[in-house]
Scaffold this active site. Structure first.
Site, PDB file in Angstrom:
ATOM      1  N   GLU A 142      50.499  13.255  76.774  1.00 36.80           N
ATOM      2  CA  GLU A 142      50.898  13.025  75.438  1.00 36.80           C
ATOM      3  C   GLU A 142      51.591  14.210  75.076  1.00 36.80           C
ATOM      4  O   GLU A 142      52.691  14.310  74.116  1.00 36.80           O
ATOM      5  CB  GLU A 142      49.872  12.815  74.578  1.00 36.80           C
ATOM      6  CG  GLU A 142      48.846  11.402  74.904  1.00 36.80           C
ATOM      7  CD  GLU A 142      47.719  11.293  74.169  1.00 36.80           C
ATOM      8  OE1 GLU A 142      47.584  12.493  73.531  1.00 36.80           O
ATOM      9  OE2 GLU A 142      47.031  10.182  74.290  1.00 36.80           O
ATOM     10  N   ASP A 184      87.116  27.392  80.837  1.00 38.53           N
ATOM     11  CA  ASP A 184      88.407  27.679  80.486  1.00 38.53           C
ATOM     12  C   ASP A 184      88.670  29.124  79.690  1.00 38.53           C
ATOM     13  O   ASP A 184      87.484  29.484  79.242  1.00 38.53           O
ATOM     14  CB  ASP A 184      88.807  26.634  79.232  1.00 38.53           C
ATOM     15  CG  ASP A 184      90.461  26.823  79.080  1.00 38.53           C
ATOM     16  OD1 ASP A 184      90.989  27.615  79.899  1.00 38.53           O
ATOM     17  OD2 ASP A 184      90.867  25.987  78.164  1.00 38.53           O
TER      18      ASP A 184
END
Length: 230
Positions: A142, A184
């Protein structure tokens, strides 16, 4: 279109007079690009010097262009449509989901085995069922979502101290699992400011005198500033 106008559509240039456009929204390059009518020079926005694209901003001069695409049919519209698509599940989320399903299957199988064993030994059905349910609750992880979230959050805090901003916690695991990262170099990673590293004399040797004799800004920048209306 004239200096200061925002390009409303993709268009081919018919005539241009000292026209430059800022296409940072499409290419990421912060510097203006000169545009001239002529033959197609490329298929991408950064290579097509004979066309203007929606989202670009006219920097200098003026141009007359023929509209070829509008709205979602433009390059800018295609990029916006791609951003609206649902994100793919990351490898970390896929592995975590697979682990959860594996745990659930093992828990169900163990509960059935324990329940059958209790019945085989003649235990009451209700007692066997309650014991099997309690076993299933005890085996269920849980706190697994909370543990993973807190762990990733601590990693995000450590990265923030190194001036790295994390928008998605799941991306921390994906970044750590990479072996090669290709990125980039354009405006998103640079400050878009030109600075002088050194100046050379006629023989190619380092000499500070040319930089002292040079104007405060290049002549093309002065010309662009004079040609741009307020």
């Amino acid at each position: 279109m004239r200096a200061g106008d925002i390009v409303p559509a993709d268009a081919l240039l018919l005539s241009a007079t000292a026209f430059t456009a800022n296409e940072a929204a499409l290419t990421g390059e912060p510097y203006p690009v000169e545009k001239q009518p002529g033959l197609v020079t490329g298929l991408t926005a950064g290579e097509a010097s004979n066309a203007v694209f929606r989202g670009a901003v006219a920097q200098t001069g003026e141009v007359i262009a023929l509209v070829v695409s509008t709205g979602a049919a433009t390059l800018f519209g295609a990029a916006a449509s791609a951003l609206a698509q649902a994100e793919e599940i990351s490898p970390y989320q896929r592995d975590l989901r697979a682990y959860g399903l594996l745990t659930a299957r093992l828990t169900i199988a163990l509960v059935l085995v324990v329940f059958a064993a209790h019945l085989a030994f003649g235990r009451p059905i209700l007692q066997s069922l309650l014991f099997a349910v309690a076993l299933a609750v005890g085996l269920t992880p849980e706190l697994l979502p909370m543990i993973t979230t807190v762990t990733l959050l601590r990693g995000a805090l450590r990265m923030a101290r190194r001036k790295v901003i994390v928008k998605r916690l799941a991306s921390i695991h994906d970044l750590g699992a990479m072996t090669v990262l290709c990125t980039d170099k354009t405006g998103t990673l640079t400050s878009a400011e030109i600075s002088l590293a050194q100046s050379l004399d006629a023989s190619g040797l380092a000499n500070p005198r040319p930089s002292r004799l040079a104007p405060s800004r290049p002549s093309w920048a002065a010309t662009a500033a004079r040609s741009t209306p307020p």
